[in-house]
Scaffold this active site. Structure first.
Site, PDB file in Angstrom:
ATOM      1  N   HIS A   1       0.950  -1.245  -0.117  1.00  0.00           N
ATOM      2  CA  HIS A   1      -0.051   0.101  -0.082  1.00  0.00           C
ATOM      3  C   HIS A   1       0.924   1.141  -0.008  1.00  0.00           C
ATOM      4  CE1 HIS A   1      -4.206   1.601   1.363  1.00  0.00           C
ATOM      5  NE2 HIS A   1      -3.607   2.594   0.981  1.00  0.00           N
ATOM      6  N   LEU A   2       0.977   1.801  -1.008  1.00  0.00           N
ATOM      7  CA  LEU A   2       1.953   2.951  -1.133  1.00  0.00           C
ATOM      8  C   LEU A   2       1.662   4.190  -0.296  1.00  0.00           C
ATOM      9  CD1 LEU A   2       1.179   5.932  -2.759  1.00  0.00           C
ATOM     10  CD2 LEU A   2       0.600   4.378  -4.664  1.00  0.00           C
ATOM     11  N   HIS A   3       2.607   4.975   0.136  1.00  0.00           N
ATOM     12  CA  HIS A   3       2.598   5.938   1.004  1.00  0.00           C
ATOM     13  C   HIS A   3       3.802   6.921   0.579  1.00  0.00           C
ATOM     14  CE1 HIS A   3       4.533   2.460   2.736  1.00  0.00           C
ATOM     15  NE2 HIS A   3       5.369   3.336   3.341  1.00  0.00           N
ATOM     16  N   GLN A   4       3.425   8.228   0.717  1.00  0.00           N
ATOM     17  CA  GLN A   4       4.413   9.335   0.466  1.00  0.00           C
ATOM     18  C   GLN A   4       4.799   9.845   1.652  1.00  0.00           C
ATOM     19  OE1 GLN A   4       6.070  11.121  -2.475  1.00  0.00           O
ATOM     20  NE2 GLN A   4       4.617  13.026  -2.081  1.00  0.00           N
TER      21      GLN A   4
END
Ligand SMILES: [Zn+2]
Length: 182
Positions: free
Chosen positions: A139-142
Site C-alpha cells: 500500500h503505497l505511501h508518500q
C-alpha cells in the site's frame, strides 16, 4: 585491542542523521502490523487506519481519495505520510484524481509543518517495493519528513523509535489545527 574494526565502528553511538539519510530504513513499520491475510488488503494498516477516529488513527486530515497520517516510527518530529484510501502498491497504479490529490496533500502537509514547526526543509518520497525499503510495500505511501538546521527544534530526532503516544497525539493535533483547507 581497540583497533578491531568491529570495535571501532560496530557499536558507536546511534547516529540519528545517518539513519535519517538512509532511505532503505524509511519504513513505516518494522516487523509488526504487516499484512498477513490472503486478500489484497487483509490486515493492511493503511486500509484499517481510516476506519478509526482521527485521534486514534493519528490522522491529520482526510481528503476525498487520500489522507494524511503521522508515522508511528518517525525519523523526525512531524514525520507524516500521504496515503491513498485505495489499496494500491505502485505509484503508476494511481489514477489521475488520486495522483492530483496526493500531490496536493503533500503541499498542504509542507505548509502545515512550516506553520506548526517552522520546518526549514523536507525529505519527501516513496519507497516502491520491499527491495527499496517499503515497510508496507502493498500500500503505497508518500513520506514527508520535516528538517531543521541541526534538527533540534520542535522535537528531538527520534530515529525510527516509537515515540510516546502522548507526543504523537500532541503532534497530530498541532498539524490538524493548522492544516490548510484550500
Ligand atoms: Zn491497504
Amino acid at each position: 585491542m581497540t583497533s578491531e574494526p568491529e570495535q571501532q565502528f560496530g557499536v558507536g553511538a546511534p547516529d540519528a542523521f545517518q539513519r535519517l539519510w538512509t532511505p532503505h530504513r524509511m519504513a513505516y513499520i518494522q516487523g509488526e502490523n504487516k499484512p498477513t491475510g490472503p486478500g489484497a488488503d487483509d490486515g493492511c494498516p493503511f486500509c484499517s487506519i481510516p476506519a478509526k477516529a482521527d485521534e486514534d488513527g493519528l490522522i491529520i486530515a482526510r481528503g476525498e481519495l487520500v489522507y494524511a497520517v503521522l508515522n508511528l516510527y518517525p525519523y523526525n518530529g512531524g514525520h507524516c505520510m500521504i496515503v491513498p484510501f485505495r489499496h494500491v502498491a505502485d505509484y503508476t497504479e494511481l489514477d489521475e484524481a488520486e495522483t492530483v490529490e496526493l500531490a496536493d496533500f503533500t503541499k498542504r502537509a509542507m505548509r502545515a509543518l512550516r506553520t506548526a514547526s517552522g520546518a526549514h526543509g523536507f525529505n519527501i518520497g516513496m519507497n516502491q517495493g520491499t527491495t527499496a525499503g517499503a515497510g508496507i510495500a502493498a500500500h503505497l505511501h508518500q513520506h514527508i519528513v520535516p528538517r531543521w538546521g541541526g534538527d533540534t527544534n520542535f522535537m528531538p530526532v527520534v530515529g525510527h523509535t516509537k515515540v510516546l503516544p502522548q507526543l504523537l497525539a500532541d503532534t497530530r493535533k498541532m498539524l490538524a489545527d493548522v492544516w490548510p483547507t484550500v
